[in-house]
Write a protein that holds these residues in place. Structure first.
Motif, mmCIF file in Angstrom:
data_model
loop_
_atom_site.group_PDB
_atom_site.id
_atom_site.type_symbol
_atom_site.label_atom_id
_atom_site.label_comp_id
_atom_site.label_asym_id
_atom_site.label_seq_id
_atom_site.Cartn_x
_atom_site.Cartn_y
_atom_site.Cartn_z
ATOM 1 N N GLU A 1 -43.485 -42.108 -26.256
ATOM 2 C CA GLU A 1 -43.379 -41.709 -27.664
ATOM 3 C C GLU A 1 -41.929 -41.444 -28.041
ATOM 4 O O GLU A 1 -41.479 -41.835 -29.124
ATOM 5 N N ILE A 2 -41.177 -40.800 -27.164
ATOM 6 C CA ILE A 2 -39.775 -40.490 -27.436
ATOM 7 C C ILE A 2 -38.954 -41.775 -27.535
ATOM 8 O O ILE A 2 -38.159 -41.957 -28.464
ATOM 9 N N VAL A 3 -39.132 -42.689 -26.594
ATOM 10 C CA VAL A 3 -38.368 -43.943 -26.584
ATOM 11 C C VAL A 3 -38.712 -44.787 -27.811
ATOM 12 O O VAL A 3 -37.819 -45.326 -28.476
ATOM 13 N N LEU A 4 -39.996 -44.901 -28.124
ATOM 14 C CA LEU A 4 -40.394 -45.689 -29.298
ATOM 15 C C LEU A 4 -39.857 -45.077 -30.583
ATOM 16 O O LEU A 4 -39.398 -45.799 -31.476
ATOM 17 N N SER A 5 -39.904 -43.758 -30.695
ATOM 18 C CA SER A 5 -39.373 -43.107 -31.895
ATOM 19 C C SER A 5 -37.878 -43.357 -32.038
ATOM 20 O O SER A 5 -37.382 -43.586 -33.144
ATOM 21 N N PHE A 6 -37.160 -43.333 -30.932
ATOM 22 C CA PHE A 6 -35.719 -43.592 -30.970
ATOM 23 C C PHE A 6 -35.428 -45.030 -31.406
ATOM 24 O O PHE A 6 -34.535 -45.277 -32.225
ATOM 25 N N ILE A 7 -36.189 -45.983 -30.880
ATOM 26 C CA ILE A 7 -36.020 -47.384 -31.269
ATOM 27 C C ILE A 7 -36.327 -47.568 -32.760
ATOM 28 O O ILE A 7 -35.622 -48.283 -33.474
ATOM 29 N N ILE A 8 -37.360 -46.889 -33.236
ATOM 30 C CA ILE A 8 -37.737 -46.995 -34.644
ATOM 31 C C ILE A 8 -36.646 -46.409 -35.536
ATOM 32 O O ILE A 8 -36.326 -46.963 -36.597
ATOM 33 N N ILE A 9 -36.049 -45.302 -35.119
ATOM 34 C CA ILE A 9 -34.943 -44.717 -35.887
ATOM 35 C C ILE A 9 -33.804 -45.720 -36.019
ATOM 36 O O ILE A 9 -33.233 -45.893 -37.097
ATOM 37 N N ILE A 10 -33.470 -46.392 -34.934
ATOM 38 C CA ILE A 10 -32.389 -47.386 -34.964
ATOM 39 C C ILE A 10 -32.741 -48.537 -35.913
ATOM 40 O O ILE A 10 -31.913 -48.971 -36.714
ATOM 41 N N CYS A 11 -33.986 -49.028 -35.830
ATOM 42 C CA CYS A 11 -34.391 -50.142 -36.691
ATOM 43 C C CYS A 11 -34.373 -49.744 -38.161
ATOM 44 O O CYS A 11 -33.865 -50.486 -39.008
ATOM 45 N N TYR A 12 -34.919 -48.582 -38.471
ATOM 46 C CA TYR A 12 -34.948 -48.148 -39.870
ATOM 47 C C TYR A 12 -33.549 -47.844 -40.390
ATOM 48 O O TYR A 12 -33.257 -48.087 -41.562
ATOM 49 N N ALA A 13 -32.690 -47.307 -39.539
ATOM 50 C CA ALA A 13 -31.319 -47.013 -39.977
ATOM 51 C C ALA A 13 -30.546 -48.293 -40.278
ATOM 52 O O ALA A 13 -29.654 -48.301 -41.126
ATOM 53 N N ALA A 14 -30.887 -49.382 -39.603
ATOM 54 C CA ALA A 14 -30.207 -50.653 -39.835
ATOM 55 C C ALA A 14 -30.777 -51.424 -41.019
ATOM 56 O O ALA A 14 -30.188 -52.416 -41.452
ATOM 57 N N SER A 15 -31.891 -50.977 -41.558
ATOM 58 C CA SER A 15 -32.509 -51.697 -42.668
ATOM 59 C C SER A 15 -31.950 -51.209 -44.002
ATOM 60 O O SER A 15 -31.182 -50.257 -44.064
ATOM 61 N N TYR A 16 -32.364 -51.880 -45.059
ATOM 62 C CA TYR A 16 -31.948 -51.495 -46.398
ATOM 63 C C TYR A 16 -32.612 -50.202 -46.849
ATOM 64 O O TYR A 16 -32.107 -49.497 -47.699
ATOM 65 N N TYR A 17 -33.787 -49.919 -46.302
ATOM 66 C CA TYR A 17 -34.552 -48.728 -46.677
ATOM 67 C C TYR A 17 -34.544 -47.746 -45.513
ATOM 68 O O TYR A 17 -35.470 -47.697 -44.712
ATOM 69 N N ALA A 18 -33.527 -46.944 -45.424
ATOM 70 C CA ALA A 18 -33.384 -46.020 -44.296
ATOM 71 C C ALA A 18 -34.231 -44.768 -44.455
ATOM 72 O O ALA A 18 -34.325 -43.959 -43.539
ATOM 73 N N GLY A 19 -34.869 -44.586 -45.590
ATOM 74 C CA GLY A 19 -35.672 -43.395 -45.836
ATOM 75 C C GLY A 19 -36.896 -43.284 -44.954
ATOM 76 O O GLY A 19 -37.413 -42.188 -44.744
ATOM 77 N N TYR A 20 -37.366 -44.408 -44.436
ATOM 78 C CA TYR A 20 -38.532 -44.382 -43.569
ATOM 79 C C TYR A 20 -38.234 -43.743 -42.211
ATOM 80 O O TYR A 20 -39.147 -43.435 -41.461
ATOM 81 N N SER A 21 -36.971 -43.552 -41.906
ATOM 82 C CA SER A 21 -36.619 -42.983 -40.604
ATOM 83 C C SER A 21 -36.990 -41.508 -40.498
ATOM 84 O O SER A 21 -36.979 -40.953 -39.398
ATOM 85 N N THR A 22 -37.342 -40.861 -41.595
ATOM 86 C CA THR A 22 -37.710 -39.443 -41.567
ATOM 87 C C THR A 22 -38.912 -39.198 -40.661
ATOM 88 O O THR A 22 -38.931 -38.244 -39.888
ATOM 89 N N VAL A 23 -39.931 -40.040 -40.756
ATOM 90 C CA VAL A 23 -41.115 -39.892 -39.911
ATOM 91 C C VAL A 23 -40.728 -40.029 -38.442
ATOM 92 O O VAL A 23 -41.150 -39.228 -37.597
ATOM 93 N N ALA A 24 -39.910 -41.017 -38.131
ATOM 94 C CA ALA A 24 -39.515 -41.242 -36.742
ATOM 95 C C ALA A 24 -38.674 -40.081 -36.209
ATOM 96 O O ALA A 24 -38.834 -39.676 -35.050
ATOM 97 N N ILE A 25 -37.800 -39.523 -37.037
ATOM 98 C CA ILE A 25 -36.972 -38.395 -36.599
ATOM 99 C C ILE A 25 -37.848 -37.177 -36.319
ATOM 100 O O ILE A 25 -37.692 -36.514 -35.284
ATOM 101 N N CYS A 26 -38.768 -36.879 -37.223
ATOM 102 C CA CYS A 26 -39.655 -35.725 -37.026
ATOM 103 C C CYS A 26 -40.510 -35.891 -35.773
ATOM 104 O O CYS A 26 -40.640 -34.961 -34.965
ATOM 105 N N GLU A 27 -41.086 -37.064 -35.589
ATOM 106 C CA GLU A 27 -41.936 -37.279 -34.417
ATOM 107 C C GLU A 27 -41.120 -37.281 -33.122
ATOM 108 O O GLU A 27 -41.617 -36.846 -32.083
#
Length: 152
Positions: A31-57
Motif C-alpha cells: 500500500e505504501i509503495v503503490l501510494s508513493f507511485i500514484i503520488i508521482i504519477c498524479y504530480a506529473a499530470s495536468y491535474y495534480a489535485g488527485y494526489s490528495t487521496v494518495a498522500i493521505c493514504e
C-alpha cells in the motif's frame, strides 16, 4: 493485530525486515509503495489535485505500519487498532477506486493521469484485500470472545 513475527528486541531495521515478511506487513508495504507511485504519477499530470487521496493514504498506511511493526498496538489498548485499520483500509479502497475511475475516464491525452488511475485501481484492490483480511480477523475475534463468554 500485528503478527507474532515481530520481536521486542533488536534494531529498528531488524524489526522492519521481520515485519515485512508477515502477511500484514507485506500488504501495508505494498500500500505504501503503490501510494508513493500514484503520488508521482498524479504530480506529473495536468491535474495534480488527485494526489490528495494518495498522500493521505500513504500517511495513514505509514502510521499503521509503524504502529504494528513496533508493537505499539499492544502498548496502547485504548485505541481499538483492529477496527481502526478496518475503517482505514475500507475508506482507502473506496476512495482509490472512485478517484482512479474518474482519472482513467477523464485522462484522455494525459498519460500520467491514466497511469496514476491504473495504479490507483491496483491500490484500490490491495486496500480492498486488506479490508477483507482485517474483516476476517475481526470476525474470528468476535466469535472467539463470544464462545469464551458462554458459561458452562
Amino acid at each position: 493485530m500485528a503478527d507474532s513475527a515481530t520481536s521486542s528486541g533488536g534494531s529498528f531495521l531488524d524489526k522492519l525486515k521481520a515485519y515485512v515478511k508477515t502477511q500484514k506487513g507485506t500488504i501495508l508495504a505494498a500500500e505504501i509503495v503503490l501510494s508513493f507511485i500514484i503520488i508521482i504519477c498524479y504530480a506529473a499530470s495536468y491535474y495534480a489535485g488527485y494526489s490528495t487521496v494518495a498522500i493521505c493514504e500513504l500517511v495513514f498506511s505509514l502510521v499503521f505500519f509503524i504502529v504494528f511493526m513496533l508493537g505499539l498496538d499492544k502498548q496502547f489498548p485504548l485505541v481499538n487498532w483492529m477496527w481502526s485499520d478496518l475503517f482505514r483500509a475500507g475508506i482507502g479502497a473506496l476512495l482509490y477506486l472512485i478517484t482512479s475511475l474518474i482519472c482513467v475516464i477523464r485522462g484522455a491525452g494525459d498519460g500520467a493521469l491514466i497511469a496514476g488511475g491504473v495504479f490507483g485501481l491496483i491500490a484500490g484492490l490491495v486496500f480492498a484485500y486488506d479490508t477483507y483480511t482485517v474483516y476476517l480477523q475481526v470476525k474470528s475475534t468476535r466469535q472467539h470472545t463470544a464462545t469464551s463468554n458462554v458459561e458452562v
